[in-house]
Scaffold this active site. Structure first.
Site, PDB file in Angstrom:
ATOM      1  N   TYR A   1     -33.239  23.294  13.678  1.00  0.00           N
ATOM      2  CA  TYR A   1     -33.144  22.272  14.736  1.00  0.00           C
ATOM      3  C   TYR A   1     -31.909  21.391  14.510  1.00  0.00           C
ATOM      4  CZ  TYR A   1     -34.215  17.965  17.311  1.00  0.00           C
ATOM      5  OH  TYR A   1     -34.147  16.863  18.129  1.00  0.00           O
TER       6      TYR A   1
ATOM      7  N   ASN B   1     -36.223   8.382  15.431  1.00  0.00           N
ATOM      8  CA  ASN B   1     -37.583   8.801  15.819  1.00  0.00           C
ATOM      9  C   ASN B   1     -38.087   7.941  16.975  1.00  0.00           C
ATOM     10  OD1 ASN B   1     -37.156   9.671  13.009  1.00  0.00           O
ATOM     11  ND2 ASN B   1     -39.194  10.538  13.298  1.00  0.00           N
TER      12      ASN B   1
END
Ligand SMILES: NC(=O)c1ccc[n+]([C@@H]2O[C@H](COP(=O)([O-])OP(=O)(O)OC[C@H]3O[C@@H](n4cnc5c(N)ncnc54)[C@H](O)[C@@H]3O)[C@@H](O)[C@H]2O)c1
Length: 325
Positions: free
Chosen positions: A144, A173
């Site tokens: 990723y 995040n």
């Protein structure tokens, strides 16, 4: 002159929040969404003015169909699952790298000048001494992270070779409402708590992350759309938070009504231990300024999930409430 925007991945967590904000502003006359609904759902945009195009960014024809209608693109569509990318790196590459190149090719063909490319901080930089900033060398620990670093590199190449104007925003995040389908830590913990299941902690819980509330992130994307500064910018809270702190905040916002079981496991391959973000560049060039405190953001997120208990499997939710102190 009328201005049209395309949001790829607009049915997803960040996309559906962003489109709700965009629809309240006068920046664009029309909002187009390109999404294959593999994780997001068009229902997330119910009642919000937009034109939905069901399609896959891996398919150049789908991409051309959407891109030719617009002047500006926010590219959010991606395979976002870090751990899955380790078990299936080729699929991750197809969506995140090939899909992004399809968008860039379509921009070149249809003379679309401006793109915001959604990127990531921690997964690109890998294990390093935080705070993470834009000048650090890339060292991805997962497929990723590699795919996002590669997509950024293609954005740089298309920008320099073909004169496209591109901003890559490295999100930390992100958490908040409309994240029911997400496996990221805050969404995952809340779902587990409501289902009466143990929260999985990989490591000792002292690993740190930079959590940014989705409305703050969307304000950052909107600032970038307004200023159109080229290059790479980190968007985060600028603060490190341990997973144990998240657990304590969740106990707090849930009013200590639930038994919070914790299940500790080994650290997972591909995940960095410590991460938080230096947001000086975004503050200076974009006027980015996150405002929502972690406690308030977690409270809003908890309230969103608690109202979704029909979807969260009501019998399991019931069990969690019965187990409460
Ligand atoms: N959520 C985070 O914490 C975070 C952090 C860093 C970066 N990002 C990036 O932000 C972007 C949005 O993330 P999100 O959290 O909203 O994820 P999400 O999974 O909720 O949204 C992604 C959307 O893309 C769509 N999609 C996936 N593959 C597609 C394809 N092949 N063709 C068309 N549509 C496709 C999905 O259906 C979904 O609606 C992603 O690029 C992600 O890598 C997110």
């Amino acid at each position: 002159m009328s201005t049209h925007i395309l949001v790829t991945g607009g049915c997803g967590f960040i996309g559906s929040n962003l489109i709700k904000y965009l629809s309240t502003l006068n920046l664009f006359d029309k909002i187009f969404v390109l999404d294959n609904e593999i994780t997001g759902t068009a229902a997330a945009l119910a009642g919000v003015p937009h034109q939905f195009i069901r399609g896959d960014i891996r398919n150049q024809r789908d991409v051309d169909e959407a891109v030719k209608k617009v002047d500006v693109i926010v590219h959010l569509a991606a395979d976002t699952r870090v751990i899955n990318s380790i078990s299936n790196p080729v699929y991750n590459f197809e969506v995140n790298v090939h899909g992004t190149v399809n968008i860039l090719e379509a921009m070149r063909r249809h003379k679309v000048q401006y793109l915001i490319n959604a990127s990531t901080g921690g997964a690109i930089i890998g294990e390093t001494e935080p705070p993470v900033h834009e000048l650090m060398p890339v060292n991805p620990a997962s497929a990723y992270g590699a795919s996002k670093a590669s997509a950024e590199a293609y954005c740089s190449a298309y920008s320099q070779s073909y004169g496209l104007s591109i901003t890559s925003l490295r999100f930390s995040n992100v958490y908040g409402p409309l994240s029911l389908h997400k496996g990221s830590v805050i969404a995952a913990f809340i779902k587990k708590i409501l289902r009466g299941e143990a929260c999985d902690i990989y490591g000792d819980g002292y690993q740190t992350r930079d959590f940014i509330f989705v409305s703050d992130l969307c304000q950052g994307i909107i600032k970038a759309l307004e200023r159109k500064e080229r290059g790479v910018f980190q968007l985060g809270s600028g603060q490190p938070t341990t997973i144990n702190e998240i657990i304590n905040l969740l106990k707090d916002v849930s009013g200590h009504k639930y038994n919070l079981e914790l299940a500790y496991h080994d650290y997972r391959v591909g995940e960095v231990r410590h991460n938080y973000t230096d947001i000086t560049k975004a503050t200076d060039y974009l006027g980015f300024k996150p405002e929502v405190s972690l406690r308030d953001g977690i409270q809003i997120t908890w309230d969103y999930f608690i109202n979704k208990d029909d979807i969260l499997n009501s019998s399991l939710t019931h069990r969690a409430i019965q187990n409460a102190d």
